[in-house]
Structure formats: structure tokens, C-alpha cells
Scaffold this active site. Structure first.
Site, PDB file in Angstrom:
ATOM      1  N   GLU A 184      62.229  81.285  75.055  1.00  0.00           N
ATOM      2  CA  GLU A 184      63.317  80.528  75.689  1.00  0.00           C
ATOM      3  C   GLU A 184      64.675  81.123  75.307  1.00  0.00           C
ATOM      4  OE1 GLU A 184      62.814  78.355  77.905  1.00  0.00           O
ATOM      5  OE2 GLU A 184      60.937  77.306  77.518  1.00  0.00           O
ATOM      6  N   ARG A 188      66.951  82.595  78.352  1.00  0.00           N
ATOM      7  CA  ARG A 188      68.160  81.829  78.700  1.00  0.00           C
ATOM      8  C   ARG A 188      69.417  82.448  78.092  1.00  0.00           C
ATOM      9  NH1 ARG A 188      66.140  75.604  79.509  1.00  0.00           N
ATOM     10  NH2 ARG A 188      63.933  76.090  79.394  1.00  0.00           N
ATOM     11  N   ASP A 316      52.519  81.543  83.923  1.00  0.00           N
ATOM     12  CA  ASP A 316      53.312  81.910  85.106  1.00  0.00           C
ATOM     13  C   ASP A 316      54.046  83.245  85.039  1.00  0.00           C
ATOM     14  OD1 ASP A 316      54.951  80.802  83.139  1.00  0.00           O
ATOM     15  OD2 ASP A 316      55.897  79.309  84.411  1.00  0.00           O
ATOM     16  N   GLU A 492      61.643  76.189  91.072  1.00  0.00           N
ATOM     17  CA  GLU A 492      60.675  77.168  91.607  1.00  0.00           C
ATOM     18  C   GLU A 492      60.564  77.178  93.128  1.00  0.00           C
ATOM     19  OE1 GLU A 492      60.229  75.493  88.817  1.00  0.00           O
ATOM     20  OE2 GLU A 492      60.091  77.124  87.357  1.00  0.00           O
TER      21      GLU A 492
HETATM   22  C1  DMJ Z   1      62.544  78.261  83.500  1.00  0.00           C
HETATM   23  O1  DMJ Z   1      63.017  78.037  82.222  1.00  0.00           O
HETATM   24  C2  DMJ Z   1      61.931  79.608  83.592  1.00  0.00           C
HETATM   25  O2  DMJ Z   1      61.930  79.919  84.907  1.00  0.00           O
HETATM   26  C3  DMJ Z   1      60.527  79.707  83.124  1.00  0.00           C
HETATM   27  O3  DMJ Z   1      59.922  80.949  83.273  1.00  0.00           O
HETATM   28  C4  DMJ Z   1      59.681  78.678  83.814  1.00  0.00           C
HETATM   29  N1  DMJ Z   1      60.433  77.753  84.537  1.00  0.00           N
HETATM   30  C5  DMJ Z   1      61.591  77.170  83.927  1.00  0.00           C
HETATM   31  C6  DMJ Z   1      62.215  76.245  84.926  1.00  0.00           C
HETATM   32  O4  DMJ Z   1      61.303  75.483  85.600  1.00  0.00           O
END
Ligand code: DMJ
Length: 596
Positions: A184, A188, A316, A492
Site C-alpha cells: 500500500e 499510494r 488482482d 475498478e
Molecule cells: C486500490 O488501492 C488499488 O487499485 C489496488 O490494487 C486494489 N484496489 C484498490 C481500490 O479498490
């Protein structure tokens, strides 16, 4: 890749069953994806036969229609149809829709100004209580601010940008003696700093990015080279995730590479890239036969652990970054393309389903389960789809134009003859999945839940009634909503709509994005400022939860803005978006990937 409750527990009643050794679990994992052995092999054989038959029918809709009518079912309406060759049933117009774009800018300001008023500097914002909070007691590391800066730059919000930059210069300090999530923090904060630097050339952002990355690097100091989940930024030591047996999510480990590679380019220091690259090498070495990945890996030995296989939480962005690494390196690093193509074959072979009523394409999960005796493991297909999976529609479409194009670039919209067979397959699956994700907004609020389940034949449909293709598990009238019913401002679906629009010019994607935006305005907007998650997408008026996720400003509103903006802003041929929607430039790498 947000959290889930941890490793899936063994089914109830199996507690006394023989606990598998790690080696046996590996065999089961590898067995699944190699075709299996013993009982597992039998189930897999059946699954394979059914899967192959299903795939053949899918490729030949007229056969499946004949079969469905034989069994008394109506023709699936959601089956992806071929784009008409040589003609486009709409006018491709990429000029900005100024009023809608401005509405998105106003929404961003409504979110940002409330945060700035109530919680400037805090990692997260709670718009109902008008408070901020930090991820660690050691203090904030600019989660919300840094995650939002490039959106301000893109939207041209100069005053807001100057104030945010001022905070970064005067207050941002990564010397925090607390545990921060490696992934994260990278996507971010590091990602945000790198994009801010790219758009401004302001050395402040690059210095901060380098300082942060230097503090993250020790997370990679494990026997395998896979990072541990957490990092203490002040002590510069990695911290294992004890709640998950010290394992790391596959998505967490494999979603650091765009950022570290770009930092290496900017600093001319190979170390960032080499650490992140090693992860990809380890994953390739742990390779499961179809290119699919279980959602956990062990940083001790670098192997996959027996766990669910999915494109939702914890899985994902593994798939997302395979493609995006190939794109970032200007299609020069074929190893990522190979891994991506492999994975897409695995996804099509094992995970893609159609709802049997309306033929909606969805991505199921594979769940490992011990049999009754606890002596063998079988894999159950679960028709559960996280909202997170909805990035994958746009990703597949983008991937088709890159790895599946005979002679890129393809036209807008692309024509079938411009694709390889696999590219055309991916393109249609991506389009279909995007449509499915839009349909999951068919709720009382027009917003989509965190998790949907698709109905499967054993749910008892008789083919004459037309119940919904999907439902929210555990949702019952008069009872508190389940966790799955929430909408937490996720990006998404609009991410996929943005990509789909850029690749096709089809105005319906703008229209769908506008509906979602209006639903956010109606149900998530806090009148006093900010936006909140809602607890139940199927209840009006919606009950709010006191949290504004940082990805609202970094992703959801950015993708919506870009959807309505002129297509010359951040062309997909020049930029790749990190998983938190921070745009990074595509470039020819001078430091090559050292494995193949
Ligand atoms: C985000 O923090 C990033 O895209 C992450 O890979 C998965 N999705 C969240 C938001 O839904």
C-alpha cells in the site's frame, strides 16, 4: 489488493483431518494446474472435459443456443457479439465533455477541501465525524495527500496543488517508527510521489520518493527475495505478517515493480529495480502450469502456498502488473508478455464463466478444499466476484491491443482481423466482463456491491422464471446488511470504462460512467464535505459509513475525469497507470530485466 480475512480456513468438520504437509500442499497446487493426480486428477479431468466443452460452446454461440433451446432455456442475451467488421455503429468523438468533466472536478474539490479543512496531514479521512486518522501511532505518511496530488495536477487545480506541495515540503517525514504495509505504501505514496515528480519536475518529489523507497528496500531482505508484508520505516526493517503465517499476498509482492523500475530510471540506481525484479524471477520460478497464481506466497522459500486462486483481493494486481510491466518497458521485455499470455490462457481455461441465465461473463474463484477424510484436496469453483475484479475488463481489452494485436497499433475501435485469435478472445472477454460489472450497478442506489455471487444451476433455477443473474450473499430484508453489500468508493468499474472508451470511442462507456458518477453524488456525498462509503447498495436512503478511502481522489475521480476529458490527455500509448491510478511514462529501459 485490499485485505481479506486471511488465509481461507479449512472447512468445518475437517479439524481432525490429517493436516497436509507443505510438500503435499505444493503437490496439490501443482497437481491442479498440471492436470492433477489421483482423485484430484479425476475431478480435474471431469472439470477439464466440461471446461473444454463449455469453451467450445462459448466460441460457437449458435451451438450453445441450440443446446439451450433443447433444454428449454432462452438465448443468453449477454453473449459478447462481434464488432461489425469495417463499420462502427457510432461516431467516435474524443472531444471533452466539458460540463461532465467539470462536475467531476467539483466533486474532487468537495472531497479535498473537506479533508483539508478537517484532517490535513492525516492518512485517512472520516467525513461524517470530520476527523482524520493515521495508519500508525507513529504519525501519518501523507497517504491521502500524496495519493491526490497528481489528480490535482491533471485537473489543473493549482491552488490545491500548491498547498499539498507545501505540506509535502514542510511536514512529510517518513522517519516513522511504526509498521506500514509494503504494497500500500508503494502504490499510494511512492507511486503518488513519482507521478507528481513526472508532472512537475520538482526535485522535492523525487527526493521524497527516494527516501521512502530506501526505507522500503529492507522488506525484500528475505531468503527468497520476496518482500515481507510490512516495513518499519524508521528502523528500516521488514516485518512479517504474523496473522497470515508470515506469508505475503501474491498481489502485494508483484505490485511494486512499475514504481521501483521507474525510480531506477530517474535515479540511475539499479538497486530499486533489481530488488523488485527478483520478485518476478521468483514468481516465474514458482510457476504453476497454467500461469495462474494462488493468492499467497512464502517469502522463506519463494513458493506458492495452497490457497485460493482468484482475480479479486490478494490476486488482482499480479495479473495487472504482468501486462503493465510489458507496456511500461515499451513492449521490449518479452518475459512479462509470456507470463501474461500464459496467465490469460489459464484464466480462460479455469476461471471464466457465464451466468447461465443471461450469459453474463464473470470470473470465478478456485477454492482448495480437503475431502471428508481430509486426505485429499479438491478444487471448488466458486461463483463469487469481488468488485476488485472489475479492473480486469479494461485490462483484458488493453492487453488484447498490445499482446493480441497482429500489427499494433490497432484501429479505434479495433477490428477482428487486427487481432490474433487470442487477442480477439481477450478483447471480447474484456468487453463482456466490463458489461457485467456495469450490470452489477443495477441496485437501488445504482452502485455496485463489494462482492457479488452469480447464480449457478444448483441454485435451483428452472429456466422459466427470470431471477437475477447475481445476488448479494446474506442480504435479507429487515436484517443488517452483510459486508458484501457495501460500496466503498472503489474505482475498478470506472477504470475499465475509461480504458474501454479510449480503445473504442464508444459513447456508451461515457454514459455508463456518468450514471455511476451520479449515483456517487446522490448516495455518497456528505453535504458538509467529503464522500462516504455506504453500507448497503440496495437500500435507499443509503446509510453512510464514516470513511472516505484515499482511492476516491487518486483513482475513482481521476478515471472519471479522464473519461470525460479529451483523449489527448495521458494517451494510453504513452502512459501506464500504476494500480492506484498514478500515471507513469512508458520508456525504453536501459536496465534490462535479467531473466527470461
Ligand atoms: C486500490 O488501492 C488499488 O487499485 C489496488 O490494487 C486494489 N484496489 C484498490 C481500490 O479498490
Amino acid at each position: 489488493m485490499p485485505s481479506d480475512a486471511g488465509l481461507r480456513k479449512r472447512k468445518k468438520g475437517n479439524n481432525s483431518a490429517k493436516v497436509k504437509s507443505e510438500a503435499e500442499e505444493q503437490d496439490a497446487l501443482v497437481g491442479l494446474l498440471n492436470g492433477g493426480t489421483g482423485k484430484t486428477g479425476f475431478f480435474l479431468y471431469i472439470a477439464l472435459v466440461l471446461g473444454t466443452a463449455g469453451f467450445v460452446l462459448w466460441q460457437n454461440p449458435s451451438w450453445s443456443n441450440q443446446l439451450l433451446s433443447f433444454f428449454g432455456s432462452s438465448t443468453p442475451s449477454g453473449t459478447p457479439t462481434s464488432a461489425p467488421t469495417g463499420s462502427t455503429p457510432y461516431v467516435v468523438d474524443f472531444t471533452a465533455d466539458v460540463p461532465k468533466r467539470q462536475a467531476v472536478v467539483d466533486a474532487f474539490k468537495h472531497a479535498w477541501l473537506a479533508y483539508e479543512r478537517d484532517a490535513m496531514g492525516a492518512d485517512e479521512y472520516h467525513p461524517i465525524s470530520h476527523k482524520g486518522s493515521n495508519l500508525s501511532d507513529a504519525g501519518g505518511i501523507g497517504y491521502t495527500i500524496v495519493d491526490s496530488i497528481d489528480t490535482m495536477q491533471i485537473m489543473g487545480l493549482t491552488d490545491e496543488y500548491e498547498r499539498a506541495r507545501d505540506w509535502v515540503e514542510k511536514k512529510l517525514d517518513f522517519n516513522k517508527d511504526g509498521k506500514f504495509n509494503t504494497f500500500e505504501t508503494t502504490i499510494r505514496v511512492l507511486g503518488g510521489l513519482l507521478s507528481a515528480y513526472h508532472f512537475s519536475s520538482d526535485p522535492l518529489f523525487l527526493d521524497k520518493a527516494k527516501d521512502l523507497a530506501d526505507r522500503i528496500l529492507p522488506a525484500f531482505d528475505t531468503p527468497s527475495g520476496l518482500p515481507v508484508s510490512m516495513i518499519n520505516l524508521a528502523q528500516r526493517v521488514g516485518v512479517s505478517d504474523v496473522d497470515n503465517r508470515g506469508l505475503v499476498s501474491t498481489a502485494e509482492a508483484s505490485t511494486l515493480q512499475l514504481e521501483f523500475r521507474y525510480l531506477s530510471l530517474l535515479t540511475d540506481d539499479e538497486e530499486y529495480w533489481r530488488k523488485a525484479e527478483k520478485v518476478m524471477q521468483v514468481i516465474k520460478g514458482a510457476h504453476l502450469a497454467t500461469g495462474l497464481a494462488s493468492i499467497f506466497m512464502n517469502p522463506e522459500d519463494g513458493r506458492f502456498v495452497l490457497a485460493a486462486i482468484r482475480l479479486g483481493s490478494r490476486g488482482d494486481s499480479y495479473y495487472e502488473y504482468l501486462l503493465k510491466q510489458y507496456i511500461q518497458t515499451n513492449m521490449t521485455e518479452l518475459v512479462y508478455r509470456d507470463m501474461y499470455d500464459d496467465a490469460m490462457n489459464g484464466v480462460h481455461q479455469h476461471l471464466i464463466q457465464k451466468s447461465y441465465k443471461a450469459g453474463l461473463i464473470y470470473i470465478s474463484e478456485l477454492i482448495p478444499e480437503h475431502n471428508r477424510m481430509g486426505s485429499d484436496i479438491t478444487w471448488r469453483l466458486s461463483p463469487k466476484q469481488d468488485h476488485l475484479v472489475c479492473f480486469f475488463g479494461g485490462s483484458l481489452m488493453l492487453g488484447a491491443t498490445v499482446t493480441g494485436a497482429i500489427n499494433p497499433p490497432v484501429s479505434i475501435p479495433p477490428q477482428q482481423h487486427e487481432f490474433t485469435e487470442q487477442g480477439w478472445r481477450d478483447w471480447n472477454t474484456g468487453k463482456g466482463l466490463t458489461e457485467t460489472c456495469v450490470k452489477t450497478h443495477d441496485t437501488a442506489t445504482g452502485l455496485s456491491p463489494e462482492i457479488v455471487h452469480f447464480r449457478i444451476p444448483r441454485d435451483g433455477l428452472d429456466g422459466t422464471v427470470a431471477p437475477d443473474d447475481w445476488y448479494i450473499k446474506g442480504a435479507r430484508r429487515g436484517e443488517p446488511p452483510p459486508y458484501d453489500a457495501r460500496y466503498i468508493l472503489r474505482p475498478e468499474t470506472v477504470e475499465s470504462l475509461f480504458i474501454a472508451f479510449r480503445l473504442t470511442g464508444d459513447p456508451r462507456y461515457r454514459a455508463q460512467g456518468w450514471s455511476i458518477f451520479q449515483a456517487i453524488e446522490k448516495h455518497c456525498k456528505v453535504p458538509t464535505g467529503g464522500y462516504a462509503s455506504i453500507l448497503n447498495v440496495d437500500e435507499v436512503p443509503a446509510e453512510m459509513e464514516d470513511k472516505m478511502e484515499t482511492f476516491l481522489m487518486s483513482e475513482t475521480l481521476k478515471y472519471l475525469y479522464l473519461l470525460f476529458d479529451d483523449a489527448t490527455t495521458l494517451p494510453l500509448s504513452e502512459y501506464v497507470f500504476n494500480t492506484e491510478a498514478h500515471p507513469l511514462p512508458i520508456f525504453n529501459p536501459t536496465i534490462r530485466t535479467g531473466f527470461s
